[in-house]
Design a protein around this motif. Sequence first.
Motif, PDB file in Angstrom:
ATOM      1  N   LEU A  10      -8.067   1.316   2.339  1.00  0.00           N
ATOM      2  CA  LEU A  10      -6.709   1.376   1.806  1.00  0.00           C
ATOM      3  C   LEU A  10      -5.894   0.181   2.295  1.00  0.00           C
ATOM      4  O   LEU A  10      -5.204  -0.483   1.514  1.00  0.00           O
ATOM      5  CB  LEU A  10      -6.062   2.694   2.244  1.00  0.00           C
ATOM      6  CG  LEU A  10      -4.732   3.075   1.627  1.00  0.00           C
ATOM      7  CD1 LEU A  10      -4.856   3.285   0.133  1.00  0.00           C
ATOM      8  CD2 LEU A  10      -4.207   4.345   2.296  1.00  0.00           C
ATOM      9  N   THR A  11      -6.013  -0.128   3.573  1.00  0.00           N
ATOM     10  CA  THR A  11      -5.284  -1.250   4.165  1.00  0.00           C
ATOM     11  C   THR A  11      -5.753  -2.583   3.581  1.00  0.00           C
ATOM     12  O   THR A  11      -4.935  -3.441   3.229  1.00  0.00           O
ATOM     13  CB  THR A  11      -5.444  -1.245   5.699  1.00  0.00           C
ATOM     14  OG1 THR A  11      -4.939  -0.004   6.207  1.00  0.00           O
ATOM     15  CG2 THR A  11      -4.724  -2.397   6.347  1.00  0.00           C
TER      16      THR A  11
ATOM     17  N   ALA B 160      -4.471  -2.831   0.003  1.00  0.00           N
ATOM     18  CA  ALA B 160      -3.011  -2.962   0.002  1.00  0.00           C
ATOM     19  C   ALA B 160      -2.599  -4.374   0.401  1.00  0.00           C
ATOM     20  O   ALA B 160      -1.757  -5.001  -0.256  1.00  0.00           O
ATOM     21  CB  ALA B 160      -2.386  -1.937   0.951  1.00  0.00           C
ATOM     22  N   GLU B 161      -3.182  -4.887   1.463  1.00  0.00           N
ATOM     23  CA  GLU B 161      -2.831  -6.235   1.915  1.00  0.00           C
ATOM     24  C   GLU B 161      -3.215  -7.285   0.875  1.00  0.00           C
ATOM     25  O   GLU B 161      -2.481  -8.260   0.682  1.00  0.00           O
ATOM     26  CB  GLU B 161      -3.482  -6.521   3.271  1.00  0.00           C
ATOM     27  CG  GLU B 161      -2.825  -5.715   4.385  1.00  0.00           C
ATOM     28  CD  GLU B 161      -3.499  -5.873   5.741  1.00  0.00           C
ATOM     29  OE1 GLU B 161      -4.572  -6.525   5.835  1.00  0.00           O
ATOM     30  OE2 GLU B 161      -2.947  -5.325   6.716  1.00  0.00           O
TER      31      GLU B 161
ATOM     32  N   THR C  20       0.800   5.984   3.734  1.00  0.00           N
ATOM     33  CA  THR C  20       1.551   5.572   2.549  1.00  0.00           C
ATOM     34  C   THR C  20       1.402   4.074   2.372  1.00  0.00           C
ATOM     35  O   THR C  20       1.488   3.313   3.335  1.00  0.00           O
ATOM     36  CB  THR C  20       3.043   5.943   2.692  1.00  0.00           C
ATOM     37  OG1 THR C  20       3.145   7.347   2.908  1.00  0.00           O
ATOM     38  CG2 THR C  20       3.829   5.558   1.444  1.00  0.00           C
ATOM     39  N   VAL C  21       1.171   3.655   1.137  1.00  0.00           N
ATOM     40  CA  VAL C  21       1.141   2.237   0.777  1.00  0.00           C
ATOM     41  C   VAL C  21       2.543   1.883   0.300  1.00  0.00           C
ATOM     42  O   VAL C  21       3.112   2.557  -0.558  1.00  0.00           O
ATOM     43  CB  VAL C  21       0.119   1.960  -0.351  1.00  0.00           C
ATOM     44  CG1 VAL C  21       0.153   0.491  -0.756  1.00  0.00           C
ATOM     45  CG2 VAL C  21      -1.279   2.376   0.093  1.00  0.00           C
ATOM     46  N   TRP C  22       3.102   0.818   0.877  1.00  0.00           N
ATOM     47  CA  TRP C  22       4.480   0.408   0.591  1.00  0.00           C
ATOM     48  C   TRP C  22       4.551  -0.989   0.005  1.00  0.00           C
ATOM     49  O   TRP C  22       3.760  -1.852   0.361  1.00  0.00           O
ATOM     50  CB  TRP C  22       5.297   0.400   1.886  1.00  0.00           C
ATOM     51  CG  TRP C  22       5.492   1.736   2.514  1.00  0.00           C
ATOM     52  CD1 TRP C  22       4.736   2.288   3.518  1.00  0.00           C
ATOM     53  CD2 TRP C  22       6.493   2.691   2.207  1.00  0.00           C
ATOM     54  NE1 TRP C  22       5.216   3.519   3.835  1.00  0.00           N
ATOM     55  CE2 TRP C  22       6.309   3.788   3.046  1.00  0.00           C
ATOM     56  CE3 TRP C  22       7.552   2.717   1.290  1.00  0.00           C
ATOM     57  CZ2 TRP C  22       7.125   4.917   3.017  1.00  0.00           C
ATOM     58  CZ3 TRP C  22       8.365   3.835   1.255  1.00  0.00           C
ATOM     59  CH2 TRP C  22       8.148   4.918   2.109  1.00  0.00           C
ATOM     60  N   ARG C  23       5.544  -1.175  -0.853  1.00  0.00           N
ATOM     61  CA  ARG C  23       5.926  -2.507  -1.315  1.00  0.00           C
ATOM     62  C   ARG C  23       7.097  -2.937  -0.447  1.00  0.00           C
ATOM     63  O   ARG C  23       8.040  -2.177  -0.232  1.00  0.00           O
ATOM     64  CB  ARG C  23       6.367  -2.483  -2.781  1.00  0.00           C
ATOM     65  CG  ARG C  23       6.801  -3.872  -3.291  1.00  0.00           C
ATOM     66  CD  ARG C  23       7.430  -3.817  -4.676  1.00  0.00           C
ATOM     67  NE  ARG C  23       8.627  -2.999  -4.752  1.00  0.00           N
ATOM     68  CZ  ARG C  23       9.847  -3.378  -4.311  1.00  0.00           C
ATOM     69  NH1 ARG C  23      10.016  -4.547  -3.730  1.00  0.00           N
ATOM     70  NH2 ARG C  23      10.882  -2.561  -4.429  1.00  0.00           N
TER      71      ARG C  23
ATOM     72  N   PHE D 100       0.939  -5.551  -0.344  1.00  0.00           N
ATOM     73  CA  PHE D 100       1.568  -4.309   0.084  1.00  0.00           C
ATOM     74  C   PHE D 100       1.165  -4.098   1.539  1.00  0.00           C
ATOM     75  O   PHE D 100       0.397  -4.878   2.102  1.00  0.00           O
ATOM     76  CB  PHE D 100       1.092  -3.118  -0.758  1.00  0.00           C
ATOM     77  CG  PHE D 100       1.400  -3.210  -2.228  1.00  0.00           C
ATOM     78  CD1 PHE D 100       2.632  -3.651  -2.689  1.00  0.00           C
ATOM     79  CD2 PHE D 100       0.459  -2.818  -3.170  1.00  0.00           C
ATOM     80  CE1 PHE D 100       2.918  -3.718  -4.052  1.00  0.00           C
ATOM     81  CE2 PHE D 100       0.731  -2.873  -4.534  1.00  0.00           C
ATOM     82  CZ  PHE D 100       1.961  -3.324  -4.978  1.00  0.00           C
ATOM     83  N   HIS D 101       1.657  -3.033   2.136  1.00  0.00           N
ATOM     84  CA  HIS D 101       1.190  -2.678   3.474  1.00  0.00           C
ATOM     85  C   HIS D 101       1.079  -1.166   3.597  1.00  0.00           C
ATOM     86  O   HIS D 101       1.619  -0.418   2.781  1.00  0.00           O
ATOM     87  CB  HIS D 101       2.091  -3.258   4.575  1.00  0.00           C
ATOM     88  CG  HIS D 101       3.422  -2.585   4.680  1.00  0.00           C
ATOM     89  ND1 HIS D 101       4.502  -2.936   3.894  1.00  0.00           N
ATOM     90  CD2 HIS D 101       3.847  -1.568   5.461  1.00  0.00           C
ATOM     91  CE1 HIS D 101       5.525  -2.171   4.196  1.00  0.00           C
ATOM     92  NE2 HIS D 101       5.162  -1.326   5.151  1.00  0.00           N
ATOM     93  N   VAL D 102       0.370  -0.724   4.638  1.00  0.00           N
ATOM     94  CA  VAL D 102       0.116   0.693   4.859  1.00  0.00           C
ATOM     95  C   VAL D 102       0.747   1.126   6.170  1.00  0.00           C
ATOM     96  O   VAL D 102       0.601   0.453   7.186  1.00  0.00           O
ATOM     97  CB  VAL D 102      -1.405   0.984   4.898  1.00  0.00           C
ATOM     98  CG1 VAL D 102      -1.674   2.445   5.257  1.00  0.00           C
ATOM     99  CG2 VAL D 102      -2.055   0.628   3.572  1.00  0.00           C
TER     100      VAL D 102
END
Length: 178
Positions: A47-48, A51-52, A80-83, A56-58
Amino acid sequence: MLRVAPILLFLCAACGAVEQPRSAETVAAYEVPLPTASDKRRFLALLTEKAEAADFHVDAATNDELKVASEVSPQTFSATVWRGKDDEEPIASAMDFQDRLGRVWISFSRGKDPVRSSQFRKSLMPAIKDGWPETASLPIMPNGSISLTRDLVRTPNGYIVDPLAAKTYEERTTIERP
């Protein structure tokens, strides 16, 4: 506490209907079997990584945070994956819950940039399915929710809502108040 905030947000969202922006609409959800600590670590690493790669980041709950959250309701995984570096927008959320410990549900929102959000999802999901072939799709209800675990029936193509429970999830345009 910052990492527990998404958990509290999802728990509070279950308390009543609130108009959400279109960008927050859930567009896809899956159940990923993560029964062991090793599975959870591998999933979080994947996921990380994805996302990266999408800029994005986790944020993931630590064991101590999960222990505190479990005082309210048992939980073994939450991320949670964030923008945005300041967590401007949740892109995806993955967690298990008391009635499905070790079976993490990952849900994806439409996002303010739907194309970018979709690209992230389309990059991540094949890798998840490769690593955990028992991953199953979850139905999104007309009101935008994911049904309760007890109302789901597993099929070869993912989950469906038990027809006897389907009316529970029909879209409601007004909130009934006492």
